[in-house]
Write a protein that holds these residues in place. Structure first.
Motif, PDB file in Angstrom:
ATOM      1  N   GLU A 196       0.711  -0.797   0.043  1.00 12.45           N
ATOM      2  CA  GLU A 196      -0.089   0.597   0.262  1.00 12.45           C
ATOM      3  C   GLU A 196       0.583   0.859  -0.042  1.00 12.45           C
ATOM      4  N   GLU A 197       2.096   1.358   0.772  1.00 11.98           N
ATOM      5  CA  GLU A 197       2.853   2.802   0.767  1.00 11.98           C
ATOM      6  C   GLU A 197       3.236   2.709  -0.898  1.00 11.98           C
ATOM      7  N   ARG A 198       3.985   1.043  -1.524  1.00 16.46           N
ATOM      8  CA  ARG A 198       4.469   1.969  -2.988  1.00 16.46           C
ATOM      9  C   ARG A 198       2.950   2.111  -3.741  1.00 16.46           C
ATOM     10  N   ARG A 199       1.985   1.612  -3.089  1.00 13.56           N
ATOM     11  CA  ARG A 199       0.632   2.377  -4.122  1.00 13.56           C
ATOM     12  C   ARG A 199       0.542   4.216  -4.397  1.00 13.56           C
ATOM     13  N   GLN A 200       1.081   3.756  -2.780  1.00 12.24           N
ATOM     14  CA  GLN A 200       0.441   5.344  -2.864  1.00 12.24           C
ATOM     15  C   GLN A 200       1.919   6.380  -2.927  1.00 12.24           C
ATOM     16  N   ARG A 201       3.092   5.744  -2.711  1.00 14.91           N
ATOM     17  CA  ARG A 201       4.040   6.793  -3.169  1.00 14.91           C
ATOM     18  C   ARG A 201       4.410   7.037  -4.519  1.00 14.91           C
ATOM     19  N   THR A 202       4.373   5.527  -5.469  1.00 16.34           N
ATOM     20  CA  THR A 202       4.468   5.228  -6.512  1.00 16.34           C
ATOM     21  C   THR A 202       3.504   5.150  -7.553  1.00 16.34           C
ATOM     22  N   PRO A 237      14.473   0.025  -8.131  1.00 15.02           N
ATOM     23  CA  PRO A 237      13.655   1.295  -6.796  1.00 15.02           C
ATOM     24  C   PRO A 237      13.637   0.457  -5.383  1.00 15.02           C
ATOM     25  N   VAL A 238      14.139   0.781  -4.229  1.00 14.18           N
ATOM     26  CA  VAL A 238      14.143   0.476  -2.440  1.00 14.18           C
ATOM     27  C   VAL A 238      12.856  -0.390  -2.136  1.00 14.18           C
ATOM     28  N   ILE A 239      11.936   0.424  -2.172  1.00 14.15           N
ATOM     29  CA  ILE A 239      10.408  -0.071  -2.095  1.00 14.15           C
ATOM     30  C   ILE A 239      10.003  -1.245  -2.817  1.00 14.15           C
ATOM     31  N   GLY A 240      11.455  -1.618  -4.145  1.00 11.06           N
ATOM     32  CA  GLY A 240      10.603  -2.613  -4.972  1.00 11.06           C
ATOM     33  C   GLY A 240       9.472  -2.547  -6.086  1.00 11.06           C
ATOM     34  N   ALA A 283       7.479   8.097 -13.164  1.00 12.86           N
ATOM     35  CA  ALA A 283       8.703   8.229 -14.699  1.00 12.86           C
ATOM     36  C   ALA A 283       9.883   8.446 -13.512  1.00 12.86           C
ATOM     37  N   TRP A 284      10.434   9.263 -12.472  1.00 11.96           N
ATOM     38  CA  TRP A 284      11.779   8.601 -12.072  1.00 11.96           C
ATOM     39  C   TRP A 284      12.345   6.994 -12.070  1.00 11.96           C
ATOM     40  N   GLU A 285      10.952   6.552 -11.111  1.00 15.30           N
ATOM     41  CA  GLU A 285      11.213   5.005 -11.055  1.00 15.30           C
ATOM     42  C   GLU A 285      12.084   4.388 -12.062  1.00 15.30           C
ATOM     43  N   LYS A 286      11.383   5.150 -13.330  1.00 15.14           N
ATOM     44  CA  LYS A 286      11.503   3.902 -14.587  1.00 15.14           C
ATOM     45  C   LYS A 286      13.018   4.889 -15.253  1.00 15.14           C
TER      46      LYS A 286
END
Length: 441
Positions: free
Chosen positions: A147-153, A178-181, A161-164
């Motif tokens: 859920e943290e990943r959904r909200q933040r990314t 990404p650190v969060i996976g 965009a930054w993750e890609k």
């Protein structure tokens, strides 16, 4: 240069040159645990940090997000503490606690009035000796992290965009994910993977304990031995060095995402303080970042944002404190009517000017003062000092480097900055992304 600016610069360098570094003590237990003690007697407070050489940099491709997920599990109970009881105990005795996971390390900290130091050390040793990773608790916490990943990314187009972009900008390294996976792999993690990670990386020889505040080495040593000397040494895991070497070649991508405004990302693969053959490279790139983006007088702000009005906002920065190679990054959002191609060309023109002509001595003095001031302000707090010591030690660097920072900056010449731009900010080391708002239905 204005007289007041000259006086300010002189004062900053005088303070840095004449200030006595705070007393710092280093020792190591027989099981391999490194201990750093920083004395700061200005207030009766203490910060305790435990740093592990274990971050998402160390994850295999199929276990992305595991380092961060284990960080969560470190608060979910031990043989003698129930779920959440660790933090409740800290709060009951007037302290605060938290943790963070980065690419290069994971760190845990507690902050208290100094008389609570034994409690802090006992709590940290308890979860190292007796951590419990319950299957049901793991599955529940996995949902929290997803859920943290959904909200933040996933629900944040700019973060997505930054993750890609990061995946393309730092290929073949642990910094590409990404650190969060990645979400699809994160969902498949199992409790046994977390237990294995804990056994592999959370051993004394892979850790640094930092204690900073109103303490002395004589106070600290008996307590550290009492709570940590009995921990089994374990086997320190290997951590191969990763670098984008030889250069990966120019990489370009266009992303159509539901962002509100277009954006430009540019990144150059450059050495870090740990990977540079000549350590001066780190300091030259640091000052190069300041010349481009070091306040209102810096070149990008004065020329492209307020001067030519090509960008609504733009900046540059050097990330050079890493286990692997560093990154020199430029980001910008164009003003209406300005294309991303034009903005990219303007940023590259600023780099080319630096690669051809060294900055002036006055410009160098201004940038040095700004960089030095940032470091001085960061070291003003006990927490800031503990962070600096822990990070340097965990990256395999000498913690005394912080005391030499001003001297090393002063040794960088304008020609060094020019040569850094000429050698490292080149197309074969670059990745560029144009982020474009997708058409709305």
């Amino acid at each position: 240069m204005h007289k007041l600016v000259v006086i300010t610069l002189a004062l900053l360098f005088s303070v840095a040159a004449n200030a006595q570094p705070p007393a710092t003590h280093a020792f190591q237990l027989d099981n391999g645990l490194k201990v750093l003690v920083r004395e700061d007697h200005r207030a009766p407070v203490v910060t305790v940090m435990v740093w592990f050489k274990a971050g998402s940099f160390d994850e295999a491709p199929y276990e992305t997000g595991l380092a961060h997920l284990l960080e969560h599990m470190m608060f979910k109970g031990t043989e003698h503490l129930g779920p959440g009881e660790f933090s409740r105990l800290v709060a009951r005795f007037g302290g605060s606690d938290n943790a963070f996971t980065s690419y290069d390390y994971t760190a845990y900290f507690q902050q208290y009035e100094v008389s609570r130091l034994p409690l802090a050390l006992e709590l940290e040793s308890e979860r190292l000796k007796n951590l419990k990773i319950d299957d049901q608790a793991f599955k529940k916490e996995l949902q929290v992290v997803m859920e943290e990943r959904r909200q933040r990314t996933d629900d944040n187009p700019n973060a997505l965009a930054w993750e890609k972009f990061q995946a393309v900008a730092r290929p073949g390294t642990g910094y590409a994910h990404p650190v969060i996976g990645w979400s699809n792999l994160l969902a498949q993690l199992q409790p046994e993977q977390a237990r294995s990670w804990f056994k592999r990386f959370y051993v004394p020889g892979n850790a640094t304990l930092v204690i900073a505040g109103d303490v002395t080495e004589a106070q600290v040593k008996p307590l550290v031995n009492r709570f940590f000397a009995g921990l089994p040494a374990g086997d320190t895991p290997p951590r191969p060095r990763q670098a984008v070497n030889p250069p990966a070649g120019e990489r370009r991508m266009t992303l159509h995402l539901p962002v509100k405004v277009p954006a430009l990302y540019m990144m150059y693969n450059v050495p870090s303080l740990t990977t540079a053959e000549e350590k001066k490279t780190f300091y030259a790139l640091t000052l190069l970042g300041g010349v481009l983006d070091g306040g209102l007088s810096a070149r990008i702000e004065s020329r492209l944002v307020r001067g030519q009005r090509l960008a609504a906002g733009a900046g540059a920065g050097y990330d050079g404190l890493n286990r692997g190679d560093g990154a020199f990054t430029l980001t910008a959002s164009p003003n209406p009517g300005v294309s991303l191609d034009r903005l990219e060309a303007a940023l590259k023109e600023q780099i080319q000017q630096l690669a051809q002509t060294p900055p002036s001595e006055a410009e160098m003095d201004r940038v040095r003062a700004g960089v030095l001031a940032d470091q001085i302000y960061q070291r003003d707090s006990v927490m800031g000092q503990a962070m600096e010591l822990g990070m340097l030690s965990t990256l395999g660097l000498d913690w005394r480097l912080s005391e030499q920072f001003s001297e090393n900056l002063e040794a960088v010449t304008p020609e060094d900055v020019r040569d850094a731009a000429r050698r490292w900010l080149v197309a074969e080391r670059s990745a560029v992304a144009h982020v474009i708002p997708e058409e709305q239905p």
